[in-house]
Structures are given as C-alpha cells and as structure tokens.
Design an enzyme around this catalytic site. Structure first.
Site, PDB file in Angstrom:
ATOM      1  N   GLU A   1     -16.511 -22.938   1.471  1.00  0.00           N
ATOM      2  CA  GLU A   1     -15.063 -22.954   1.683  1.00  0.00           C
ATOM      3  C   GLU A   1     -14.378 -24.181   1.107  1.00  0.00           C
ATOM      4  O   GLU A   1     -13.235 -24.085   0.674  1.00  0.00           O
ATOM      5  CB  GLU A   1     -14.680 -22.710   3.150  1.00  0.00           C
TER       6      GLU A   1
ATOM      7  N   GLU B   1     -24.068 -22.355   8.711  1.00  0.00           N
ATOM      8  CA  GLU B   1     -22.848 -23.171   8.749  1.00  0.00           C
ATOM      9  C   GLU B   1     -22.775 -24.090   7.523  1.00  0.00           C
ATOM     10  O   GLU B   1     -21.700 -24.275   6.949  1.00  0.00           O
ATOM     11  CB  GLU B   1     -22.801 -23.979  10.057  1.00  0.00           C
TER      12      GLU B   1
ATOM     13  N   TRP C   1       1.103 -17.477   4.238  1.00  0.00           N
ATOM     14  CA  TRP C   1      -0.212 -17.017   3.780  1.00  0.00           C
ATOM     15  C   TRP C   1      -0.016 -15.524   3.562  1.00  0.00           C
ATOM     16  O   TRP C   1       0.097 -14.763   4.520  1.00  0.00           O
ATOM     17  CB  TRP C   1      -1.267 -17.296   4.841  1.00  0.00           C
TER      18      TRP C   1
ATOM     19  N   LYS D   1     -19.625 -24.063   5.009  1.00  0.00           N
ATOM     20  CA  LYS D   1     -18.833 -25.279   4.759  1.00  0.00           C
ATOM     21  C   LYS D   1     -18.776 -25.556   3.261  1.00  0.00           C
ATOM     22  O   LYS D   1     -17.732 -25.870   2.725  1.00  0.00           O
ATOM     23  CB  LYS D   1     -19.482 -26.443   5.521  1.00  0.00           C
TER      24      LYS D   1
ATOM     25  N   ASN E   1       5.765 -14.597  11.315  1.00  0.00           N
ATOM     26  CA  ASN E   1       4.312 -14.736  11.184  1.00  0.00           C
ATOM     27  C   ASN E   1       3.692 -13.522  11.848  1.00  0.00           C
ATOM     28  O   ASN E   1       3.951 -13.266  13.020  1.00  0.00           O
ATOM     29  CB  ASN E   1       3.857 -16.029  11.880  1.00  0.00           C
ATOM     30  N   GLY E   2       2.886 -12.773  11.100  1.00  0.00           N
ATOM     31  CA  GLY E   2       2.245 -11.584  11.675  1.00  0.00           C
ATOM     32  C   GLY E   2       2.273 -10.448  10.674  1.00  0.00           C
ATOM     33  O   GLY E   2       2.563 -10.652   9.495  1.00  0.00           O
TER      34      GLY E   2
ATOM     35  N   CYS F   1       0.378 -18.172   8.195  1.00  0.00           N
ATOM     36  CA  CYS F   1       1.799 -18.476   8.218  1.00  0.00           C
ATOM     37  C   CYS F   1       2.139 -19.373   9.403  1.00  0.00           C
ATOM     38  O   CYS F   1       1.565 -19.254  10.476  1.00  0.00           O
ATOM     39  CB  CYS F   1       2.685 -17.248   8.297  1.00  0.00           C
TER      40      CYS F   1
ATOM     41  N   LYS G   1      -5.929 -21.959   8.493  1.00  0.00           N
ATOM     42  CA  LYS G   1      -6.649 -22.488   9.645  1.00  0.00           C
ATOM     43  C   LYS G   1      -6.715 -21.499  10.797  1.00  0.00           C
ATOM     44  O   LYS G   1      -7.721 -21.333  11.452  1.00  0.00           O
ATOM     45  CB  LYS G   1      -5.932 -23.766  10.101  1.00  0.00           C
TER      46      LYS G   1
ATOM     47  N   ARG H   1      -1.739 -23.675   8.074  1.00  0.00           N
ATOM     48  CA  ARG H   1      -1.726 -22.267   8.466  1.00  0.00           C
ATOM     49  C   ARG H   1      -1.483 -21.333   7.282  1.00  0.00           C
ATOM     50  O   ARG H   1      -1.588 -20.103   7.414  1.00  0.00           O
ATOM     51  CB  ARG H   1      -0.639 -22.016   9.499  1.00  0.00           C
TER      52      ARG H   1
ATOM     53  N   HIS I   1     -38.377 -11.771   0.520  1.00  0.00           N
ATOM     54  CA  HIS I   1     -38.114 -10.335   0.617  1.00  0.00           C
ATOM     55  C   HIS I   1     -36.951  -9.914  -0.275  1.00  0.00           C
ATOM     56  O   HIS I   1     -36.381  -8.842  -0.076  1.00  0.00           O
ATOM     57  CB  HIS I   1     -37.853  -9.946   2.079  1.00  0.00           C
TER      58      HIS I   1
HETATM   59  C1  AGP Z   1     -14.100 -22.780   9.576  1.00  0.00           C
HETATM   60  O1  AGP Z   1     -14.367 -23.807   8.721  1.00  0.00           O
HETATM   61  C2  AGP Z   1     -13.291 -21.707   9.091  1.00  0.00           C
HETATM   62  N1  AGP Z   1     -12.201 -22.065   8.319  1.00  0.00           N
HETATM   63  C3  AGP Z   1     -13.247 -20.402   9.850  1.00  0.00           C
HETATM   64  O2  AGP Z   1     -14.477 -19.797   9.623  1.00  0.00           O
HETATM   65  C4  AGP Z   1     -12.988 -20.441  11.363  1.00  0.00           C
HETATM   66  O3  AGP Z   1     -14.071 -21.007  12.019  1.00  0.00           O
HETATM   67  C5  AGP Z   1     -12.749 -19.007  11.858  1.00  0.00           C
HETATM   68  O4  AGP Z   1     -11.636 -18.476  11.208  1.00  0.00           O
HETATM   69  C6  AGP Z   1     -12.584 -18.921  13.348  1.00  0.00           C
HETATM   70  O5  AGP Z   1     -11.464 -19.624  13.782  1.00  0.00           O
HETATM   71  P1  AGP Z   1     -11.293 -20.005  15.302  1.00  0.00           P
HETATM   72  O6  AGP Z   1     -12.429 -20.879  15.691  1.00  0.00           O
HETATM   73  O7  AGP Z   1      -9.980 -20.705  15.371  1.00  0.00           O
HETATM   74  O8  AGP Z   1     -11.299 -18.717  16.079  1.00  0.00           O
END
Ligand code: AGP
Length: 601
Positions: free
Chosen positions: A484, A477, A73, A481, A99-100, A2, A596, A27, A500
């Site tokens: 997501e 990673e 969100w 990537k 927001n929260g 949010c 984000k 956000r 395994h």
């Molecule tokens: C990254 O592509 C993500 N969207 C997510 O994993 C992000 O890295 C994670 O939420 C941590 O966020 P921050 O680095 O702002 O703490």
C-alpha cells in the site's frame, strides 16, 4: 471515503473549511471543493487533486462566515472538477456535499428528474436536484430534505446550503459518519473530530436517519418524520497537537515511533487497582458464555485479528474464527450455538464491518467492538466496546492501531484465561513492558532497516514475505504494508505452501524476506528459505535473539515472550515498507487510490 466539513459562525469560513479539509484529506484526495454563502449568493470553488490545489483557486476576495467543503474519493464519476463536490441544484439555489453512496440514484433520476439537466456523473447530484424539485413543487426546505432522504437508499452524510437562507446549514446522516461541533457563537460539521479539532473539542454524535438544522447558536436534531431529538455534546479526548506531524517528515513515521508509548498507555488503561490487567467483567462474562468467538475485520485489522485468534486459542483455549467482513456478509459460515462477535476497526466506521454488525445483531448475537475512535458507529452500535487508545492515526497505512489491536486482543485472551482458571506461564504487564522496550530497540535501528529496504527493495517490482504459524500472519501484514505504501507487489505466504505453486514466481534476485520467531518452526522456515535461495531468490532472515537467530541473519529482534513476537515484528515490517516507499518516491501518508476510512461497501 470522502470527508465533509461545514462552518457557520462569525469568522472567515473559507480558511476554516480549507484547514478542516486538509485534516480530512486522509479520507480521500482525488478532488476537493468548497461552497461559501454570503449576501451575494453561493460561491463554489472546486479543483481536481489535493486541497493545496483547491487553496490556489479560492478567491480571497470572497468573504463569508458560512460554508461547506468536501474532499473526494471517487465512487460515481471519474475524479475531475466536474464531479467534484459541492454540487448545485439546477437554479443554483442549493449546494450540497456528500459522503456515501446513493444506491438508487438511477431510479430516482428517472422517476423525478427527467426534465432536469444534470451537470455531473455523480449519485450526489440527484439529492440536491430532488430537494430543489420538491421545493419548487411548494414544499419547505426542511420538508423537502426529509422527503428526499426518505426516498434515497444507501449511505449519506450531507451538508446543504440554501441561497435563500444564510442563517442555516442543513445536515443529514445515514450510515456515513458525521458529527456536529459546538462552539461559542458558531457550529461546525465534520466527518470526524480531527477535522475541526482546532475549532472545538465539543461534539454531538448523530444517529442514522437524522437531520440537523444548524445555525450559529443552535443545533436542532430531528428524525426523518420531523420529531425533535435532544442530545448533549461530549468532549473528545485528544487535542490539536495529537493530529500534528511535529518535526516528522511523515505521519507514518511518527505513528510508527509512537508504538511503545501506545503500548504503555494501554497497559495503564487496562490495569486495575491491584496491578493486574483487567477487562470489563461484562465482557469477560460474554466471552465465558460464548462457545466460539468470531472476529470480523478488514485489511490490517483483519491481520491483527489473525494474530488475536492465535493468542485467544493458545492462551485462553477458546475456539476462534477470523473472517473478512466483506466476505462474511454474503458468505456467512455455519455458526456455533453461542457465538460472540468481535469487530476490530481502527476507524470504527468501516462499512463492510458495519454491515456484518447489523446482520449479527439482528440475529440476536452479542457483539464487541475494538476501535480507536470513541463514539464511532461500530463503537456505538456494539453491545460491548474496548478502546485502542492509540491517539489519532492520520497516515492512511495503519501502524500504531495495528499493534494496539494486537495488544488489546492479548488482554482479552489473558482475561479469558484467568476467568477460566488457566494458569499463565508469564506475568502479563511485566512481559508487555519488555515488549515496549523491544519495540524501542527496533525503532532505534532505523538506519539498518533503511539499508534493508535499499538492498532488497530498491529495484524490484515484487517481493515475498514468508513465515509459519504466528509469523505467517505477520507476513500478511508486512506484504500489505509494503504494497500500500511503496506499490511493490508483495505477498505474504505460509512458508510450507510456497512449493505448492508460488515458488514458480521465484527467479534470480526475487526478494524473499522470512520472519522466524518461533523455535518449533525455525528449522522448517529456514529450509523454505534455502529452497527459494537455491532458485535465485535474494533472501533476508528476520529472527529473534536467543530463540531462533543464527550468525548470518540480517535482522535479529530482541527476545520477547513467544505470544508477543508480532508486536516487535511490526516495527521492522512497517519501517521497511516506509523506506521502500520513500525510495519509490511515493506519497507515504496518502497512497494512491486509498482512503483511511472505508465507508462504502
Ligand atoms: C491499513 O493500512 C489499511 N489502509 C486498511 O487495510 C485498513 O486496515 C482497513 O480498511 C480497515 O480499516 P478499519 O480498521 O478502520 O476498519
């Protein structure tokens, strides 16, 4: 999670709020709304979906010079117009954006609001109804706000309009981020400075359990007991252009391309007058005093932390553990006698990481935050801080912050090694400048990487990345990537671990992409590639020129020092994910269900 904005001044509020919300859309983007206050009263517009949908339904004939806005969100209540913010009190006098998460909303509802008909399924509505309930009972608005915020448990950044007072926006903050922007004859409220950077570069930080009485000409900060606090604004270090896409079709692509420049900027920022990479001496001392480092982070930042562990252990020979924040909170490992905690967070606002920070600070342990956002919560609350200098990262998928995190972790490793008198077998600035060039060379290979995405990932629902050692962390990673942004189910595995169990998933045509940059494991990872290829996998090898490459490898990365290979691997892993997302017609910058800044636990 949010984003909220607010404006009180002399200009058309609706346009400013809508622009601010568009900047905050990363956000959260499942519904949005604004409330405008003018002589006729409070006007609410809300819509399911993106800000563009909201813009279509805002009545241009409603003119107002103050208002609040929200992009959501969803946590409590499904994403629809009914649950979209702003929420109003029963009489319609008050409107709130939040927001929260209000954790005790159900008990507050039962205790105070049994006779009040609720119009949404949200926790937020309880706050605005409580304020009205206390005002109806005879309290002033400010007192009712403070009383309500003392009662609520959880996190909040709120902005509140009162129909009876068109001269003021009431603001409150606890755990969720919120800033006041200061202008000439106006003030703004924003979850972060990027939202309102077109209006002002001057911002005032808010601390937890503070409220603000905001007018066109003044901001009065108080604690929940009503005690006034004085705080001056600071100037943010970026400008509106840094938050624009320019000629790029997506922020993600722009931010991938920016990585060599970010690395060079970091080298400049952390270079001392003698031309050496240097870290604040207080940080080096804290590392020297520690018997073990604990890196705590989430998602991509956690993956950067895993690479950082390798660097710190191998370069500086300091034992280092890496923990997922949300696990560490309740599954706390046995700690060493003198730990130093390192928090890695692009946003500096991640609630899971902040919970750990608060916990370990209470235990009396020293803390260091690596973040891209100066003034963010994790930045403010840690004992020591290092900035990533990546510039605003707007795409939800983190790219340039990830490589900046690895770079800064390498600076820590290098400084710690030097302070221990460990001789390095490389000259850091020289090697890292090579890395920036190597990243550029990979960025120039977009056509080839697009072809890899087309070839390997256009018809598949799943994919595997495999690697060993530091390449394994790169694979984690790479898989995140890909998941997501393209919604292809992807996993990053340690090459030796496949047999395994996971190898059972390999069938005809399953894409398996292997990173191999380290000579000591090159043969073993190539054997793993053979094992899956024999079982039908469609394999792709990404190796390093003059180190691990073979003639038939699909991608050969320019050679860099073995410690810095993840920085170069980042480019193909990000571009492959980007092109796979385009193929799948995904919303690259705003993937579904994500936000984000994850400010709820
Ligand atoms: C990254 O592509 C993500 N969207 C997510 O994993 C992000 O890295 C994670 O939420 C941590 O966020 P921050 O680095 O702002 O703490």
């Amino acid at each position: 999670m949010c984003g909220i904005v607010g404006y009180i001044g002399n200009q058309d509020a609706s346009d400013i709020l809508l622009k601010g919300l568009s900047n905050l859309e990363y956000r959260g983007y499942d519904s949005a709304g604004i409330a405008l206050l003018n002589a006729e009263g409070v006007h609410i517009f809300k819509e399911k979906g993106r800000i563009a949908a909201l813009r279509n339904i805002v009545d241009p004939n409603v003119r107002a010079t103050m208002g609040i806005g929200h992009t959501r969100w969803a946590t409590h209540g499904e994403p629809n117009r009914r649950n979209a913010h702003p929420h109003q009190s029963a009489s319609g006098r008050f409107a709130i954006v939040h927001n929260g998460v209000i954790e005790n909303f159900a008990s507050l509802r039962d205790q105070y609001l049994s006779g009040v008909p609720l119009r949404s399924d949200t926790d937020t509505e309880i706050v605005v109804q409580l304020i009205e309930c206390f005002v109806t009972g005879g309290m002033g608005v400010e007192a009712a706000l403070r009383k309500t915020l003392k009662l609520v448990e959880g996190s909040y950044a709120i902005a509140l309009l009162d129909r009876e007072n068109p001269e003021m926006i009431y603001v409150g903050k606890n755990k969720s981020p919120l800033l006041i922007g200061v202008g000439d004859g106006f003030h703004v409220v924003a979850s972060d400075a990027t939202a309102m950077i077109q209006q002002t570069k001057q911002y005032v930080e808010l601390m937890d359990e503070e409220i603000v009485l905001l007018t066109r000409d003044s901001y009065v900060i108080k604690d929940l007991d009503g005690k006034v606090k004085r705080r001056k604004p600071y100037t943010v270090s970026f400008d509106a252009r840094d938050t624009e896409k320019g000629a790029y079709p997506h922020y993600m692509l722009k931010e991938i391309d920016e990585q060599p420049a970010v690395l060079r900027r970091l080298l400049q920022k952390y270079e001392d007058e003698t031309g050496h990479l240097s870290v604040d001496s207080a940080i080096t001392r804290a590392i020297q005093n520690a018997d073990r480092l604990y890196i705590v982070a989430c998602g991509t930042s956690y993956h950067a932390g895993l690479v950082g562990k390798q660097l710190i252990e191998q370069i500086a020979q300091i034992p280092t553990e890496v923990h997922i924040s949300s696990e560490f909170s309740y599954n706390t490992p046995l700690l060493s006698k003198k730990p130093l905690f390192i928090f890695i967070s692009q946003s500096g606002e991640t609630a899971d990481s902040r919970t750990v920070l608060v916990k370990v600070k209470k235990m009396g342990y020293p803390t260091l935050t690596l973040t891209n956002v100066e003034g963010s919560t994790l930045y403010r609350e840690a004992d020591y801080k290092m900035l990533l200098y990546a510039g605003p990262e707007i795409a939800v998928a983190s790219t340039k912050a990830y490589t900046a995190q690895i770079a800064v972790l390498s600076f820590i490793a290098i400084a710690a090694a030097e302070s221990k008198g460990i001789a390095l077998d490389f000259e850091p600035i020289h090697e890292l400048s090579f890395v920036a060039q190597a990243m550029e060379r990979m960025i120039d290979q977009k056509a080839q990487l697009k072809e890899i995405a087309r070839n390997y990932l256009s018809v598949t629902r799943n994919a595997f990345y495999i690697g060993r050692g530091i390449d394994y962390y790169v694979c984690m990673e790479a898989a995140l990537k890909l998941k997501e942004v393209s919604y292809i189910q992807a996993e990053g595995f340690a090459g030796g671990e496949l047999k395994h169990g996971t190898i059972a998933l390999i069938e005809d045509g399953t894409p398996v992409l292997a990173f191999t940059t380290q000579p000591n494991v090159n043969n073993s990872i190539r054997s793993n590639v053979q094992e899956v290829s024999t079982r039908g996998a469609y394999t792709c090898i990404i190796s390093m020129e003059g180190v691990t490459d073979k003639p038939d490898d699909q991608i050969v990365l320019p050679k860099v020092h073995r410690f810095f290979t993840p920085l170069v691997c980042a480019i193909p892993l990000q571009l492959i994910a980007y092109y796979a997302a385009l193929q799948n017609e995904c919303d690259v910058d705003k993937p579904r269900n994500l936000a984000k800044s994850v400010t709820v636990e």
